[in-house]
Design a protein around this motif. Structure first.
Motif, PDB file in Angstrom:
ATOM      1  N   PHE A   1       4.432   1.063  -6.530  1.00  0.00           N
ATOM      2  CA  PHE A   1       6.039   1.409  -6.475  1.00  0.00           C
ATOM      3  C   PHE A   1       6.475  -0.110  -5.692  1.00  0.00           C
ATOM      4  N   THR A   2       5.261  -1.633  -5.599  1.00  0.00           N
ATOM      5  CA  THR A   2       5.718  -2.407  -5.012  1.00  0.00           C
ATOM      6  C   THR A   2       5.522  -3.554  -5.689  1.00  0.00           C
ATOM      7  N   GLU A   3       6.503  -5.152  -5.342  1.00  0.00           N
ATOM      8  CA  GLU A   3       6.807  -5.960  -5.667  1.00  0.00           C
ATOM      9  C   GLU A   3       5.796  -7.356  -5.822  1.00  0.00           C
ATOM     10  N   TYR A   4       4.870  -7.907  -6.713  1.00  0.00           N
ATOM     11  CA  TYR A   4       3.798  -8.597  -6.109  1.00  0.00           C
ATOM     12  C   TYR A   4       3.844  -9.946  -6.721  1.00  0.00           C
ATOM     13  N   SER A   5       3.660 -11.236  -6.000  1.00  0.00           N
ATOM     14  CA  SER A   5       3.708 -12.337  -7.557  1.00  0.00           C
ATOM     15  C   SER A   5       1.978 -12.394  -7.040  1.00  0.00           C
ATOM     16  N   VAL A   6       1.596 -12.918  -8.197  1.00  0.00           N
ATOM     17  CA  VAL A   6      -0.076 -13.522  -8.635  1.00  0.00           C
ATOM     18  C   VAL A   6       0.222 -14.813  -9.119  1.00  0.00           C
TER      19      VAL A   6
ATOM     20  N   SER B   1      -1.096   2.073 -10.037  1.00  0.00           N
ATOM     21  CA  SER B   1      -0.269   1.658  -8.109  1.00  0.00           C
ATOM     22  C   SER B   1      -0.922   1.362  -8.036  1.00  0.00           C
ATOM     23  N   THR B   2      -2.412   0.751  -7.799  1.00  0.00           N
ATOM     24  CA  THR B   2      -3.580   0.348  -6.607  1.00  0.00           C
ATOM     25  C   THR B   2      -4.127  -1.216  -7.189  1.00  0.00           C
ATOM     26  N   SER B   3      -3.098  -1.536  -8.707  1.00  0.00           N
ATOM     27  CA  SER B   3      -4.430  -2.823  -8.374  1.00  0.00           C
ATOM     28  C   SER B   3      -3.476  -3.296  -9.541  1.00  0.00           C
ATOM     29  N   ILE B   4      -3.808  -5.207 -10.048  1.00  0.00           N
ATOM     30  CA  ILE B   4      -3.632  -5.777 -10.822  1.00  0.00           C
ATOM     31  C   ILE B   4      -4.110  -6.514 -11.753  1.00  0.00           C
TER      32      ILE B   4
ATOM     33  N   PHE C   1       4.978  -8.838 -10.060  1.00  0.00           N
ATOM     34  CA  PHE C   1       4.557  -7.680 -10.949  1.00  0.00           C
ATOM     35  C   PHE C   1       5.279  -6.451 -10.058  1.00  0.00           C
ATOM     36  N   THR C   2       5.053  -5.481 -10.771  1.00  0.00           N
ATOM     37  CA  THR C   2       5.411  -4.111 -10.292  1.00  0.00           C
ATOM     38  C   THR C   2       4.752  -3.531 -10.585  1.00  0.00           C
ATOM     39  N   THR C   3       3.909  -2.862  -8.993  1.00  0.00           N
ATOM     40  CA  THR C   3       2.620  -1.636  -9.528  1.00  0.00           C
ATOM     41  C   THR C   3       3.381  -0.856  -9.900  1.00  0.00           C
ATOM     42  N   GLN C   4       2.767   0.343 -10.765  1.00  0.00           N
ATOM     43  CA  GLN C   4       3.236   1.635 -11.255  1.00  0.00           C
ATOM     44  C   GLN C   4       3.149   2.742  -9.705  1.00  0.00           C
TER      45      GLN C   4
ATOM     46  N   CYS D   1      -2.820 -13.274  -4.401  1.00  0.00           N
ATOM     47  CA  CYS D   1      -1.641 -12.359  -4.576  1.00  0.00           C
ATOM     48  C   CYS D   1      -1.224 -12.005  -3.205  1.00  0.00           C
ATOM     49  N   ARG D   2       0.198 -11.881  -3.141  1.00  0.00           N
ATOM     50  CA  ARG D   2       0.769 -11.717  -2.310  1.00  0.00           C
ATOM     51  C   ARG D   2       1.717 -10.428  -2.718  1.00  0.00           C
ATOM     52  N   LEU D   3       2.650 -10.444  -1.208  1.00  0.00           N
ATOM     53  CA  LEU D   3       3.888  -9.252  -1.422  1.00  0.00           C
ATOM     54  C   LEU D   3       5.057 -10.296  -2.124  1.00  0.00           C
ATOM     55  N   ALA D   4       5.987 -10.219  -2.891  1.00  0.00           N
ATOM     56  CA  ALA D   4       6.970 -11.284  -3.026  1.00  0.00           C
ATOM     57  C   ALA D   4       8.488 -11.091  -2.326  1.00  0.00           C
ATOM     58  N   GLU D   5       8.178  -9.931  -1.673  1.00  0.00           N
ATOM     59  CA  GLU D   5       9.403  -9.844  -0.326  1.00  0.00           C
ATOM     60  C   GLU D   5       8.897  -9.211   0.439  1.00  0.00           C
ATOM     61  N   PRO D   6       9.174  -9.367   1.853  1.00  0.00           N
ATOM     62  CA  PRO D   6       9.057  -8.808   3.229  1.00  0.00           C
ATOM     63  C   PRO D   6       9.568  -7.530   3.443  1.00  0.00           C
TER      64      PRO D   6
END
Length: 490
Positions: free
Chosen positions: A189-194, A131-134, A209-212, A153-158
């Motif tokens: 529960f947030t989408e990130y791009s690596v 839930s807090t790491s990839i 990626f979507t965190t748990q 690593c960045r937020l996939a969406e604003p």
């Protein structure tokens, strides 16, 4: 002549040996006529880019190979030559042979097809997402091509209300031929791009990626609507995960008989924000706890207490008024409880639990009634399981064992609360009804002590009554005798 024949036999033997190696060099060898000075374009990976880009190449002409972005050929420089494959009619048959320059600068024969391979390999099976790491593992197949490699690593969406996760800052340089990359701290529960790439703008790896999910936050508001007779609350946001339901725990007390507790635990749908209290009315009071549920589990609970006649102001927890025990004998460690069935005649449930706790604490008693198993210990235990259908006097502490339960002796000097509990269970709700008995075991107290005191008081009252009757009789006789005596004197 003999020397030429020997050389011919050697070449034939060499050709046969090469042919026995499983037709090696199928993609790199072509039969060419004697004296041909050109080689055909090799039938390798279609993604390969040759420079110069031609259909035929001169022998020993150096050709550069390249691949699309993120890929690397096994050889970057190749050239063609020819060699004798066999002899036909005494004449040599030539074939094309391609050689490539390895990482040490040595020209070696190319025995397999040249293909475009990924520079960086990242196996999805190695992904570790919380839930807090990839976290992921990477391997560079061409170390020379991975110099200056960076990961970010960045937020996939604003972000948007009500969930506004913070952007992840910074980049990480990757060194060596293999390693791990960890992106943290992240929001649940947030989408990130690596992305892993080479400067200035070559992308070697990119993945969404979507965190748990995590447990939800604590509910902010809970109130009792007196007009509708229902509990109401504000819905939780899905920032930590999709809200799949609510856990609601209600403990009801009635002013008419405070020894009876009704505790109900329910699982409600995530879209529900109201629960009607079927027995709500004047004189009722409630202790309520509510928490949200996601796939990760239950979040922290909001607890409130609602007194009679109040819809939103919590009151301090009061003392439960329990029923009394009789015939308490400290020397034997026993007490008699006048039990009455809780279940109605129409109910199928008949099994009553008798739980003993060495406390008078009201909150602990309510927790025990609500069926929390972690509260059972040396001072809180299940003394008996009874199939009550009629009023019964139960001797608590006589050491009997029923259905594997031990009715342990009571200890002098301790305060006790006994709970007669009836459980009604269903897939979506658990309801517990309890009747409490509160008493203390005083050292030196015997079962007949109070009987003796009562009998003594009764005897004393009877003696006093007889004495009063005798005194009244004597005084009344004396009053009659004095007037007659006065008449005789006169």
């Amino acid at each position: 002549m003999a020397l030429q024949s020997l050389a011919l036999k050697f070449l034939l033997a060499l050709a046969s040996l090469l042919s026995a190696q499983g037709q090696e060099g199928f993609f790199n060898i072509q039969i060419v006529p004697q004296g041909t000075e050109m080689c055909q374009r090799p039938p390798w990976d279609s993604r390969l880019q040759l420079a110069p880009d031609q259909e035929n190449y001169k022998k020993n002409e150096e050709v550069m190979l390249s691949c699309p972005e993120g890929f690397q050929p096994s050889f970057t420089h190749v050239k063609c030559s020819s060699e004798v494959q066999s002899f036909t009619g005494g004449k040599p048959v030539y074939r094309e042979v391609w050689t490539g320059r390895n990482s040490r600068g040595v020209w070696v024969r190319i025995r397999t097809s040249v293909e475009c391979s990924e520079v960086l390999q990242v196996d999805p099976k190695t992904f570790e997402i919380s839930s807090t790491s990839i976290k992921l593992k990477w391997t560079c197949r061409f170390p020379d091509a991975c110099q200056g490699m960076r990961a970010m690593c960045r937020l996939a969406e604003p972000s948007s209300p009500p969930c506004e996760p913070e952007e992840v800052k910074g980049e990480q340089m990757l060194h060596g031929q293999e390693g791990t990359f960890t992106c943290s701290p992240l929001q649940p529960f947030t989408e990130y791009s690596v992305t892993i790439g080479l400067p200035p703008n070559t992308t070697l790896f990119s993945w969404l990626f979507t965190t748990q999910e995590a447990v939800p936050d604590k509910p902010e508001k809970l109130w009792l609507d007196p007009n509708r007779g229902s509990l109401r609350w504000n819905s939780l946001s899905s920032c930590n995960g999709e809200i799949i339901g609510y856990q609601l725990s209600i403990t009801a007390r009635n002013a008419g008989d405070s020894s009876v507790l009704e505790t109900e635990r329910l699982r409600l749908n995530g879209s529900v924000t109201e629960h009607r209290l079927p027995e709500h009315g004047p004189g009722s009071s409630y202790a309520v706890a509510i928490r949200g549920l996601t796939a990760a589990g239950a979040g922290p609970a909001l607890t409130r207490e609602f007194p009679p006649g109040s819809s939103d102001a919590p009151r301090p927890q009061g003392i439960i008024g329990c029923r009394s025990a009789r015939d308490i004998a400290a020397s034997h460690g026993t007490a008699v409880l006048p039990l009455r069935p809780i279940a109605r005649a129409s109910e199928a449930a008949r099994e009553h639990q008798l739980i003993v706790a060495a406390t008078h604490n009201a909150s602990v008693i309510e927790s025990i009634c609500s069926g929390q198993p972690q509260l059972f210990n040396a001072t809180t235990y299940l003394a008996a399981v009874l199939n009550l259908t009629a009023p019964t006097d139960f001797v608590l502490g006589d050491g009997s064992r029923g259905q594997g339960q031990h009715n342990a002796a009571l200890r002098p000097g301790c305060d006790y609360t006994a709970l007669l509990r009836l459980a009604r269970l269903s897939p979506q709700a658990e309801k517990f009804t309890c009747v409490c008995y509160s008493f203390s075991v005083v050292a030196g107290q015997t079962a007949g002590q109070w009987h003796g005191i009562v009998i003594g008081l009764v005897v004393l009252f009877a003696v006093l009554l007889v004495a009063a009757v005798i005194l009244w009789f004597v005084l009344s006789r004396k009053r009659k005798y004095l007037p007659n005596r006065n008449k005789e004197v006169n």
